[in-house]
Each structure stands twice: as C-alpha cells, then as structure tokens.
Design a protein around this motif. Structure first.
Motif, short mmCIF file in Angstrom:
data_model
loop_
_atom_site.label_atom_id
_atom_site.label_comp_id
_atom_site.label_asym_id
_atom_site.label_seq_id
_atom_site.Cartn_x
_atom_site.Cartn_y
_atom_site.Cartn_z
N ASP A 153 -57.39 -29.90 40.25
CA ASP A 153 -55.74 -28.73 40.23
C ASP A 153 -54.94 -27.08 40.01
OD1 ASP A 153 -54.96 -31.45 39.54
OD2 ASP A 153 -54.97 -31.77 37.64
N PRO A 154 -55.05 -26.48 41.89
CA PRO A 154 -54.54 -25.03 41.19
C PRO A 154 -53.43 -25.28 41.47
CG PRO A 154 -55.99 -26.18 43.27
CD PRO A 154 -55.63 -27.06 42.64
N GLN A 155 -52.95 -24.01 41.16
CA GLN A 155 -51.87 -23.52 40.90
C GLN A 155 -51.90 -21.73 41.15
OE1 GLN A 155 -49.86 -23.97 37.24
NE2 GLN A 155 -51.79 -25.62 36.25
N TYR A 156 -51.10 -21.61 41.74
CA TYR A 156 -50.63 -19.78 42.31
C TYR A 156 -48.77 -20.44 41.76
CZ TYR A 156 -54.09 -21.59 45.77
OH TYR A 156 -55.27 -21.92 46.52
N GLN A 157 -49.36 -18.90 41.74
CA GLN A 157 -47.58 -18.04 41.10
C GLN A 157 -46.93 -16.35 42.15
OE1 GLN A 157 -46.43 -18.18 37.23
NE2 GLN A 157 -44.85 -18.12 37.06
N MET A 158 -46.10 -16.86 42.09
CA MET A 158 -45.61 -15.34 42.30
C MET A 158 -44.22 -14.90 41.99
SD MET A 158 -47.78 -14.74 47.25
CE MET A 158 -46.78 -16.61 47.29
N VAL A 159 -44.37 -14.11 41.51
CA VAL A 159 -42.49 -13.59 41.06
C VAL A 159 -42.82 -11.93 41.74
CG1 VAL A 159 -41.22 -12.46 38.49
CG2 VAL A 159 -42.81 -14.55 39.08
N GLY A 160 -41.27 -12.30 41.13
CA GLY A 160 -40.63 -10.45 41.76
C GLY A 160 -39.54 -10.07 41.30
N ASN A 161 -38.70 -8.98 40.31
CA ASN A 161 -38.06 -8.72 40.39
C ASN A 161 -37.16 -7.58 40.29
OD1 ASN A 161 -38.49 -11.23 38.59
ND2 ASN A 161 -40.17 -10.68 37.67
N ALA A 162 -36.58 -6.61 39.79
CA ALA A 162 -35.29 -6.16 40.29
C ALA A 162 -34.39 -5.60 39.18
CB ALA A 162 -35.34 -5.78 41.85
N GLY A 163 -34.76 -4.25 38.79
CA GLY A 163 -33.45 -4.33 37.74
C GLY A 163 -32.44 -2.46 38.36
N TRP A 164 -31.26 -3.10 38.37
CA TRP A 164 -30.63 -1.65 38.81
C TRP A 164 -29.37 -1.63 37.87
CZ3 TRP A 164 -25.57 -2.10 42.04
CH2 TRP A 164 -25.35 -0.38 42.90
N THR A 165 -29.79 0.10 37.38
CA THR A 165 -28.37 0.25 37.21
C THR A 165 -27.31 1.09 37.03
OG1 THR A 165 -30.12 -0.07 34.74
CG2 THR A 165 -28.16 1.21 34.14
N PHE A 173 -32.02 -9.47 39.27
CA PHE A 173 -32.26 -10.22 40.12
C PHE A 173 -33.94 -10.16 40.85
CE2 PHE A 173 -30.94 -6.52 42.57
CZ PHE A 173 -31.83 -6.12 43.80
N GLY A 174 -34.58 -11.53 40.83
CA GLY A 174 -35.56 -12.15 41.93
C GLY A 174 -35.86 -13.22 41.73
N ALA A 175 -37.21 -12.79 42.41
CA ALA A 175 -37.67 -14.33 42.92
C ALA A 175 -38.39 -15.07 41.73
CB ALA A 175 -38.29 -14.39 44.38
N ASP A 176 -38.91 -16.49 42.11
CA ASP A 176 -40.05 -16.95 41.42
C ASP A 176 -40.70 -18.34 42.22
OD1 ASP A 176 -42.42 -18.45 39.33
OD2 ASP A 176 -41.27 -17.70 37.46
N ALA A 177 -41.92 -18.08 43.14
CA ALA A 177 -42.53 -19.03 43.08
C ALA A 177 -43.44 -20.13 42.76
CB ALA A 177 -42.94 -18.68 44.96
N HIS A 178 -43.73 -21.25 42.56
CA HIS A 178 -44.33 -22.11 41.53
C HIS A 178 -45.55 -22.90 42.19
CE1 HIS A 178 -46.06 -22.96 37.61
NE2 HIS A 178 -47.35 -22.67 38.36
N ARG A 179 -46.30 -22.84 43.11
CA ARG A 179 -47.02 -23.77 43.81
C ARG A 179 -48.15 -24.99 43.07
NH1 ARG A 179 -49.42 -23.86 50.09
NH2 ARG A 179 -49.64 -25.93 50.10
N LEU A 180 -48.06 -25.86 42.68
CA LEU A 180 -49.21 -26.73 42.14
C LEU A 180 -49.81 -27.84 42.58
CD1 LEU A 180 -46.45 -27.89 39.02
CD2 LEU A 180 -48.20 -26.06 38.87
N HIS A 181 -51.08 -27.83 42.80
CA HIS A 181 -52.00 -28.85 43.77
C HIS A 181 -52.37 -29.92 42.66
CE1 HIS A 181 -52.36 -26.50 47.49
NE2 HIS A 181 -52.41 -26.10 46.85
N MET A 182 -52.15 -31.34 43.86
CA MET A 182 -52.55 -32.53 42.21
C MET A 182 -53.77 -32.81 43.35
SD MET A 182 -50.94 -35.42 39.93
CE MET A 182 -50.49 -36.25 41.13
N ASN A 183 -54.72 -33.31 42.52
CA ASN A 183 -56.38 -34.09 43.53
C ASN A 183 -57.27 -34.69 42.29
OD1 ASN A 183 -55.89 -31.98 45.89
ND2 ASN A 183 -56.44 -30.42 44.85
N HIS A 184 -56.47 -35.72 42.44
CA HIS A 184 -57.28 -36.56 40.94
C HIS A 184 -58.39 -37.96 42.30
CE1 HIS A 184 -53.81 -35.06 37.73
NE2 HIS A 184 -54.88 -34.51 38.37
N ASN A 185 -59.23 -37.54 41.21
CA ASN A 185 -60.18 -39.25 42.27
C ASN A 185 -60.12 -39.80 41.17
OD1 ASN A 185 -62.77 -40.37 42.35
ND2 ASN A 185 -62.31 -39.24 44.82
N GLU A 186 -59.72 -41.32 40.80
CA GLU A 186 -60.31 -41.87 39.92
C GLU A 186 -60.54 -43.13 40.45
OE1 GLU A 186 -57.13 -42.65 37.37
OE2 GLU A 186 -56.84 -40.12 37.13
#
Length: 211
Positions: A153-165, A173-186
C-alpha cells in the motif's frame, strides 16, 4: 485428535525503527526540511505439534507462520518568505508499506507434497501453498495453516500553501492532494469436511467420533 492436548507455541518478534531528519537553511528567507524513516519488522510463530514419525522438521498439519513488514517513509518540505507580506510553503511525502504473511519453512506446496492432493496450489494464479484444512465432526480441525497474505500500500501526498498579509487582513489558500494505493493479495486454503453421513449404514447407528 480430541481436545486433550495442551501446549504453547514459540513466538519471536523483531522490530526496528530508523528515523532521520535534516534541516537546511540556504538563505535567510528559505528553509528546507527532509525526513527519511524505515521500519522493518518480522514475527515468527512456530507450529505446536512435532512430526508424527518422530523425526526433526516441520509437521505439515501444523506449519508455523511468518510475518514480514517493511515501511519506508520520506518527505521533503520547503518554506520561503517571498516578501514581508507573502509566504509560501510546500511538501511532498511518500510512504510504502509492504506486509506479508506466509507459511514457515521452504517454499513448497504442502498439500501436494505431503498429502498428494493435486492442484491444492495453483501457481501463478494463486500464491497459496499452505496445508489444506481437515474438519471432522466431533474432532478438532487440523491443518489449514496458514493462508498467504500480501499487502502493498504505497501513498503519495503533495501540499502547497500560501499566506498573504495586507493591512489587518490575512488570506491563506492552498491545495492538498493525497493518492492512496491498495494492492492486496489474499488466498484461502482448501477445506475438506468429513461429517460421517455419507458413509453411515442405512438403518445403522448414527455416526460418532469412532464410527
């Protein structure tokens, strides 16, 4: 066999944890962080019954079980001050988890090698190689150990944020991408049920543990 045999199996567990972190500040407005972790583990549970012929080796009706686990995790993060009022940060992370459960001992088909049951293992379509389960009414089931499990089960995550005052206001504001893999052999061991009804005599005594 009846439930009059008491024993304790052997159990051995090994777990390691390796964790590292590095922080680098190449400029007064830029900060970089990286982390690498590795967690290997293994566990062994031995069979409880010796071989019936008294020789050393593995009893095919009570094969032990082995667990193997490997978790690797890493991440890279950066924070940058682009101006006194604007800050950005980002992160990339990766985790790979691989866990296996297999019968203890050599990589053989126990059902076919020890009991002569054809096609009890069917590679490459099935990874099963454990002993079949034999269930007899009134008796404790034997065999059926263990079924193969393989989880990747590999996982990848990419996050980007910005702050303006600006003034008394702060905008984020920003973005969060999370990708999950499920490779099961039973897999599942074959099961043979013996209930006695098919071999009972018509009009005879009812089937029991010894008839």
């Amino acid at each position: 066999y009846t439930s009059n045999y008491y024993t304790t199996d052997s159990d051995d567990t090994t777990f390691h944890k390796i964790d590292s972190k590095l922080t680098w500040t190449p400029a007064n407005k830029l900060n970089l962080n990286t982390r690498i972790s590795y967690l290997p583990s293994k566990e062994f549970i031995g069979g409880m019954f010796p071989r019936a012929d008294g020789t050393d080796g593995i009893n095919p009706l009570n094969v032990g079980r082995q667990w193997h686990g490997n978790i690797a995790s890493s991440s890279v993060a950066a924070t940058s001050i682009l101006s006194p009022s604007f800050v950005v940060d980002g992160l990339f992370g990766f985790t790979r988890q691989h866990t296996q459960v297999v019968p203890y001992g050599p990589d053989v088909c126990w059902g076919e090698q020890e009991f002569g049951i054809p096609h009890s293992c069917q590679p490459p379509f099935s990874r099963e190689r454990g002993t079949a389960s034999f269930s007899m009414t009134g008796w404790t089931p034997i065999g059926g150990n263990p079924s193969v499990r393989d989880y990747l089960d590999p996982q990848y995550q990419m996050v980007g944020n910005a702050g303006w005052t600006t003034g008394r206001h702060n905008v984020k504001f920003g973005a969060d991408a999370h990708r999950l893999h499920m490779n099961h052999n039973e897999t599942q061991n074959p099961t043979f049920n013996f209930r006695g009804g098919l071999t009972a005599l018509n009009g005879g005594a009812s089937p029991n543990n010894f008839n």
